[in-house]
Design a protein around this motif. Structure first.
Motif, mmCIF file in Angstrom:
data_model
loop_
_atom_site.group_PDB
_atom_site.id
_atom_site.type_symbol
_atom_site.label_atom_id
_atom_site.label_comp_id
_atom_site.label_asym_id
_atom_site.label_seq_id
_atom_site.Cartn_x
_atom_site.Cartn_y
_atom_site.Cartn_z
ATOM 1 N N LEU A 169 0.832 -1.202 0.000
ATOM 2 C CA LEU A 169 0.000 0.000 0.000
ATOM 3 C C LEU A 169 0.870 1.257 0.000
ATOM 4 O O LEU A 169 0.613 2.214 -0.734
ATOM 5 N N LEU A 170 1.930 1.216 0.801
ATOM 6 C CA LEU A 170 2.838 2.349 0.883
ATOM 7 C C LEU A 170 3.453 2.637 -0.490
ATOM 8 O O LEU A 170 3.471 3.787 -0.960
ATOM 9 N N LEU A 171 3.933 1.581 -1.139
ATOM 10 C CA LEU A 171 4.533 1.751 -2.467
ATOM 11 C C LEU A 171 3.496 2.254 -3.458
ATOM 12 O O LEU A 171 3.779 3.119 -4.293
ATOM 13 N N ALA A 172 2.273 1.726 -3.363
ATOM 14 C CA ALA A 172 1.216 2.142 -4.286
ATOM 15 C C ALA A 172 0.911 3.624 -4.104
ATOM 16 O O ALA A 172 0.735 4.358 -5.080
ATOM 17 N N LEU A 173 0.869 4.098 -2.847
ATOM 18 C CA LEU A 173 0.621 5.515 -2.593
ATOM 19 C C LEU A 173 1.750 6.366 -3.170
ATOM 20 O O LEU A 173 1.517 7.436 -3.727
ATOM 21 N N LEU A 174 2.982 5.841 -3.050
ATOM 22 C CA LEU A 174 4.134 6.585 -3.558
ATOM 23 C C LEU A 174 4.103 6.737 -5.070
ATOM 24 O O LEU A 174 4.467 7.772 -5.618
ATOM 25 N N ILE A 175 3.702 5.655 -5.753
ATOM 26 C CA ILE A 175 3.779 5.728 -7.224
ATOM 27 C C ILE A 175 2.466 6.160 -7.851
ATOM 28 O O ILE A 175 2.347 6.252 -9.059
ATOM 29 N N ASN A 176 1.452 6.442 -7.012
ATOM 30 C CA ASN A 176 0.180 6.893 -7.551
ATOM 31 C C ASN A 176 0.217 8.403 -7.736
ATOM 32 O O ASN A 176 -0.601 9.134 -7.223
ATOM 33 N N GLN A 177 1.200 8.873 -8.457
ATOM 34 C CA GLN A 177 1.345 10.315 -8.649
ATOM 35 C C GLN A 177 1.683 10.607 -10.090
ATOM 36 O O GLN A 177 2.269 9.772 -10.764
ATOM 37 N N ARG A 178 1.318 11.785 -10.514
ATOM 38 C CA ARG A 178 1.600 12.125 -11.904
ATOM 39 C C ARG A 178 2.839 12.978 -11.972
ATOM 40 O O ARG A 178 2.805 14.124 -12.347
ATOM 41 N N THR A 179 3.961 12.426 -11.513
ATOM 42 C CA THR A 179 5.221 13.154 -11.643
ATOM 43 C C THR A 179 6.088 12.485 -12.692
ATOM 44 O O THR A 179 5.839 11.343 -13.065
ATOM 45 N N LYS A 180 7.094 13.198 -13.120
ATOM 46 C CA LYS A 180 7.999 12.649 -14.122
ATOM 47 C C LYS A 180 8.781 11.480 -13.536
ATOM 48 O O LYS A 180 9.185 11.508 -12.372
ATOM 49 N N GLY A 181 8.988 10.463 -14.326
ATOM 50 C CA GLY A 181 9.850 9.358 -13.912
ATOM 51 C C GLY A 181 9.177 8.353 -13.004
ATOM 52 O O GLY A 181 9.825 7.427 -12.528
ATOM 53 N N VAL A 182 7.839 8.520 -12.740
ATOM 54 C CA VAL A 182 7.179 7.593 -11.826
ATOM 55 C C VAL A 182 7.119 6.190 -12.414
ATOM 56 O O VAL A 182 7.110 5.199 -11.696
ATOM 57 N N ASN A 183 7.114 6.127 -13.737
ATOM 58 C CA ASN A 183 7.079 4.807 -14.386
ATOM 59 C C ASN A 183 8.336 3.998 -14.116
ATOM 60 O O ASN A 183 8.288 2.775 -14.049
ATOM 61 N N ILE A 184 9.452 4.705 -13.983
ATOM 62 C CA ILE A 184 10.700 4.000 -13.669
ATOM 63 C C ILE A 184 10.570 3.302 -12.328
ATOM 64 O O ILE A 184 10.918 2.136 -12.163
ATOM 65 N N PHE A 185 10.007 4.030 -11.330
ATOM 66 C CA PHE A 185 9.843 3.428 -10.011
ATOM 67 C C PHE A 185 8.857 2.276 -10.043
ATOM 68 O O PHE A 185 9.054 1.241 -9.415
ATOM 69 N N ARG A 186 7.755 2.469 -10.811
ATOM 70 C CA ARG A 186 6.781 1.385 -10.937
ATOM 71 C C ARG A 186 7.472 0.127 -11.456
ATOM 72 O O ARG A 186 7.265 -0.971 -10.944
ATOM 73 N N THR A 187 8.325 0.297 -12.466
ATOM 74 C CA THR A 187 9.030 -0.847 -13.045
ATOM 75 C C THR A 187 9.962 -1.476 -12.020
ATOM 76 O O THR A 187 9.991 -2.693 -11.866
ATOM 77 N N ILE A 188 10.709 -0.619 -11.324
ATOM 78 C CA ILE A 188 11.678 -1.152 -10.351
ATOM 79 C C ILE A 188 10.971 -1.959 -9.275
ATOM 80 O O ILE A 188 11.366 -3.067 -8.942
ATOM 81 N N TYR A 189 9.863 -1.366 -8.741
ATOM 82 C CA TYR A 189 9.161 -2.073 -7.671
ATOM 83 C C TYR A 189 8.543 -3.376 -8.168
ATOM 84 O O TYR A 189 8.415 -4.330 -7.401
ATOM 85 N N PHE A 190 8.148 -3.398 -9.425
ATOM 86 C CA PHE A 190 7.447 -4.572 -9.932
ATOM 87 C C PHE A 190 8.404 -5.664 -10.407
ATOM 88 O O PHE A 190 8.023 -6.816 -10.525
ATOM 89 N N MET A 191 9.639 -5.277 -10.684
ATOM 90 C CA MET A 191 10.594 -6.188 -11.313
ATOM 91 C C MET A 191 10.745 -7.542 -10.597
ATOM 92 O O MET A 191 10.723 -8.581 -11.243
ATOM 93 N N PRO A 192 10.900 -7.582 -9.265
ATOM 94 C CA PRO A 192 11.122 -8.886 -8.618
ATOM 95 C C PRO A 192 10.007 -9.884 -8.891
ATOM 96 O O PRO A 192 10.242 -11.085 -8.878
ATOM 97 N N VAL A 193 8.784 -9.369 -9.163
ATOM 98 C CA VAL A 193 7.657 -10.277 -9.346
ATOM 99 C C VAL A 193 7.870 -11.175 -10.560
ATOM 100 O O VAL A 193 7.488 -12.352 -10.536
ATOM 101 N N VAL A 194 8.495 -10.641 -11.596
ATOM 102 C CA VAL A 194 8.642 -11.437 -12.819
ATOM 103 C C VAL A 194 9.818 -12.409 -12.736
ATOM 104 O O VAL A 194 9.960 -13.266 -13.587
ATOM 105 N N VAL A 195 10.629 -12.285 -11.685
ATOM 106 C CA VAL A 195 11.715 -13.246 -11.513
ATOM 107 C C VAL A 195 11.177 -14.456 -10.763
ATOM 108 O O VAL A 195 10.449 -14.301 -9.783
ATOM 109 N N SER A 196 11.526 -15.631 -11.234
ATOM 110 C CA SER A 196 11.048 -16.854 -10.588
ATOM 111 C C SER A 196 11.530 -16.921 -9.143
ATOM 112 O O SER A 196 12.676 -16.586 -8.838
ATOM 113 N N ILE A 197 10.649 -17.369 -8.257
ATOM 114 C CA ILE A 197 10.982 -17.436 -6.826
ATOM 115 C C ILE A 197 12.144 -18.403 -6.579
ATOM 116 O O ILE A 197 12.930 -18.237 -5.642
#
Lengths: 374, 469
Positions: A169-197
């Motif tokens: 939730l904390l991360l979602a609140l952080l990236i739920n903004q319309r600032t420049k470069g927010v997509n980079i953070f979204r990608t970074i935070y999401f990246m581990p999910v696509v790596v196999s456990i």
């Protein structure tokens, strides 16, 4: 809008002979759900019924011996608990005998448990002992490893469910903004999910390594050498928290995205209204955001709980339940007993106990988070 | 009403369908024995009648995926065999060792076993008992020259044969032992417990090494029972009482076993050996790089240790803890699945592999001990005067089979966990008691695995090594 739709609906139904049509539609619906029904039956319902049946027998994975019906024997072995009280050894005067360190001495427990004169204690193992006065109380269990696994699983869920949901939730609140470069953070935070456990687990085994692991190196560096390196996976106190941290890091991205979807569903006008009312950021979160996220929160709570209770891969890859069973979990035990040790009956019993555990936790959550109608 | 009818009939259909599916699934374990023979006879007759027909394919599973040298030797043998006759064609499929046994068990459940299986020596009795191996009908005298521990016996019949044997020893450096005044033990006069322990203390106290003794705790799995149960047996304990094979009581939790357990735990408490979290890379390089003074390892590690140290390298016998110096025995062996439709061809191929030249090829390639004296005499590493000849002597004098019973499969897992737990500080007596209970419960749940409790052989304290016969 609504009126228009209603009219169209009405027109359509009136222009067709609907009783026949509806049965035809139902037929098509059933036909279309056949694949799903078959899959659920074959891979869910039938195995469940089989597991229930196996748990009442002595079914082996492979054995030339016939399967025998053993009733509730497996459940008894798995779940039985007993308390044993030992009184201290006493000398002729009735005073407790002390050892060199001045502690009260007790008879050996194995002389009771393994004694044919005390059949009620046969098949029990020591789980924990407490010395109270001149007595020693021992909690005995039929399967101590399972009991420890059960506690470990609940411990993991208890930390992971609020921890991972909150972090998401904390991360979602952080990236739920319309600032420049927010997509980079979204990608970074999401990246581990696509790596196999599995891969994450192997990598973290190196990171947590005691001799030259990355984590120790970093900690030593930032503490300017004051930190003594720890073998994270070797200690019964650090192994489970280390696995928790890793699991949360890997899986938090997916929950962040679900929270984000929930956040973006909240109508913007509500925030504007709150602004006009002069609400501050905390008040806006408390009275606009949080109520708007109710359904998302319930969904996330239930899914994380089920995933946390099913903890297996990390354990299988990183610790295999060790050290001293401190990371063993219920599912890990089900696989170890059922497949590695080829005791399908016992593995099925563990699975059924796990099923009841998950079901009751989910139902309690459902009850606690129900929508309260005025 | 109508909908309900359709719904009901559909559900009924689905239930029947799924029952049929599960019936197929559960029938599978018994499948290999019951369904296969019909097909067997037909096919063999057909081929015998018509030799010009296309060759029969013999499938083979092997545990050595990832080892290029091993694979090339095996492929060489298969090519030789395939071109030596035109009745059969052998096709091999490699598996990684770590998941090999699981694959075979799964295939046995599904009724998909190949014709030729390779099997780890101590696991063989379980697979034979479970009915997915078939006895080998080798020609007379084919096994005459083979080391006894390379022949897999169960219930009085030969089920598997190994092209090589493995042996363990203590790797050391002469310069190191001399520098600290430690006696160099011999096959006739190995270290005893006090001497070995004192040597470890001395080497640790020197401060020259990270650890005095590398046991290989990083190698989880079969290494624990293979590498460490000989220590227990040398103390006078065992994993299962091999005089009856029906209990572990008294051998895995008796006074000898408890003495072993206390000593085992003290190795880690005193910091003499790296524990369960040892990095596998350190296991491979620690001794060679001089960070460990002694290394407990198999003959396969010899080549990499010989390279840096040359004549300084010592290969020392296992210590004698009171019940004789002991090392594990029984390596990977070849057998035929009960489901095979071409047992004759599979037997023919296994006999073809048993030629001395192939024993030598495997020995030279992967540094294992050849199974026959004649092959050893012509091998690069085990012939008279060759660097690893001593392993052949150790194997002949000290080799002790892990308890040859179907119960071993589960007992080995329980033993591995007990040793890891004790190394990690668990209460020795409780851990051994629990392990004993677990093994006994498994034996009981399997109806004794074919044993009725009567004495079937010598116990670990009465066998040939202990009595010197």
């Amino acid at each position: 809008m609504t009126l228009k739709t209603k009219t169209i609906m009405h027109d359509r139904t009136r222009s067709t002979k609907w009783p026949i049509d509806q049965s035809k539609e139902a037929m098509i619906a059933w036909l279309m759900s056949i694949p799903a029904i078959v899959l659920i039956l074959v891979f869910l319902i039938v195995p469940f019924i089989l597991a229930f049946y196996f748990s009442l027998t002595n079914q082996r994975l492979i054995s030339p011996n016939p399967t025998e019906f053993t009733g509730l024997q497996n459940y008894r072995q798995l779940l039985k608990l007993r308390v044993l009280r030992l009184d201290s050894l006493i000398d002729e005067t009735g005073q407790p005998i002390l050892d060199e360190a001045g502690n009260v001495t007790f008879p050996l427990e194995r002389e009771i448990i393994r004694n044919p004169d005390y059949p009620q204690y046969a098949g029990f193992q020591n789980w924990k002992s407490w010395d109270i006065g001149n007595s020693r109380y021992s909690l005995l269990a039929g399967d101590v490893v399972f009991m420890k696994s059960l506690i470990n699983t609940l411990y993991f869920a208890l930390v992971i469910v609020p921890g991972q949901a909150g972090l998401g939730l904390l991360l979602a609140l952080l990236i739920n903004q319309r600032t420049k470069g927010v997509n980079i953070f979204r990608t970074i935070y999401f990246m581990p999910v696509v790596v196999s456990i599995v891969i994450v687990s192997i990598l973290f085994r190196f990171i947590y390594s005691g001799d030259n692991g990355l984590l120790n190196s970093v900690l030593v560096f930032i503490s300017a050498g004051r930190f003594t390196p720890i073998d994270w996976m070797a200690s019964t106190t650090t192994a489970m928290p280390a696995i928790m941290a890793m699991s949360a890091w890997q899986a938090v991205g997916i929950h962040m995205v679900i929270w984000l979807a929930g956040l973006q569903n909240i109508p913007h006008v509500l925030y504007e209204a709150a602004d006009i009312d002069g609400a501050n950021a905390i008040q806006k979160f408390r009275f606009v955001t949080w109520p708007g996220l109710h359904n998302t929160a319930v969904f996330i709570l239930v899914t994380i709980t089920i995933a946390a209770l099913g903890l297996f891969t990390q354990i299988h890859v990183m610790t295999r339940g060790g050290p001293l069973d401190s990371t063993s979990t219920v599912i890990f035990q089900a696989v170890r007993r059922g497949f590695d040790m080829q005791n399908i009956a016992y593995g099925s019993t563990i699975s059924l106990v796990f099923f009841i555990l998950v079901l009751s936790v989910a139902m309690i959550q459902r009850y606690l988070t129900r929508e309260k109608k005025a | 009403m109508k909908i309900n009818k359709v719904f009901c009939s559909m559900i009924a259909m689905l239930i029947v369908f799924s029952l049929v599916l599960t019936a197929c699934g559960t029938a599978a374990p018994n499948g290999p024995d019951t369904t296969a023979p019909d097909v067997v006879d037909e096919t063999t007759e057909e081929t015998v009648g018509d030799p010009s027909s296309t060759p029969i394919t013999l499938t083979m599973w092997y545990h050595g995926a990832g080892n290029e040298v091993e694979r090339n030797i095996l492929l060489g043998i298969i090519n030789d065999y395939n071109s030596s006759q035109d009745k059969y064609v052998v096709v091999v499929q490699d598996f990684p060792q770590i998941s090999y046994n699981e694959s075979v068990v799964a295939a046995a459940l599904a009724g998909n076993l190949p014709d030729i299986i390779d099997v780890d020596g101590p696991v063989m009795p379980n697979w034979a008992w479970a009915g997915y191996l078939s006895p080998l009908q080798l020609s007379d005298g084919a096994l005459d020259d083979f080391l006894p521990t390379t022949i897999g016996m169960w219930g009085g019949e030969v089920y598997s044969v190994g092209l090589w044997e493995a042996a363990c020893a203590l790797y050391a450096r002469k310069s190191v032992l001399d520098a600290y005044g430690i006696r160099i033990p011999t096959l006739e006069q190995p270290w005893d417990l006090e001497e070995f322990d004192a040597a470890l203390e001395t080497l640790t106290a020197s401060g020259e090494f990270d650890y005095a003794l590398d046991l290989g705790m990083a190698w989880t799995g079969e290494w624990y029972p293979y590498g460490f149960s000989p220590f227990l047996q040398s103390f006078g304990g065992d994993i299962i009482d091999r005089s009856t094979f029906t209990t572990a009581e008294g051998v895995l939790n008796g006074p000898e076993a408890i003495a072993f357990g206390e000593w085992w735990q003290s190795l880690f408490v005193r910091g003499l050996a790296p524990g369960t979290t040892q990095d596998p890379a350190d296991r491979d390089t620690g001794f060679i790089e001089g960070r460990y003074a002694l290394m407990w390892n198999g003959n396969w590690a010899g080549a990499s240790a010989l390279e840096p140290f040359g004549d300084d390298l010592l290969i020392l016998p296992a210590p004698d803890f009171g019940n004789g110096s002991r090392i594990g025995a029984g390596s990977w062996q070849f057998g035929i699945s009960a489901a095979s439709q071409h047992k004759e061809g599979a037997t023919e191929f296994i006999e073809f592999m048993m030629q001395d030249q192939y024993l030598v090829a495997f020995s030279d390639g992967i540094n294992n001990i050849p199974s026959t004296l004649t092959a050893a005499a012509t091998s690069k590493n085990f012939s008279s005067g060759a660097p690893f000849e001593i392993f052949f002597d150790y194997s002949a004098a000290q080799a002790t089979l892990r308890p040859p019973t179907p119960a071993y499969l589960t007992a080995a897992l329980i033993f591995e966990k007990a040793l890891a737990d004790i190394a990690n500080g668990a209460d020795v007596v409780n851990t051994l008691d629990n392990a004993t209970d677990d093994i006994n419960a498994d034996i009981a749940a399997n109806g004794g695995y074919g044993f009725d409790g009567s004495v079937v052989g010598p116990s670990i304290t009465e066998d040939a090594i202990a009595t010197g016969r």
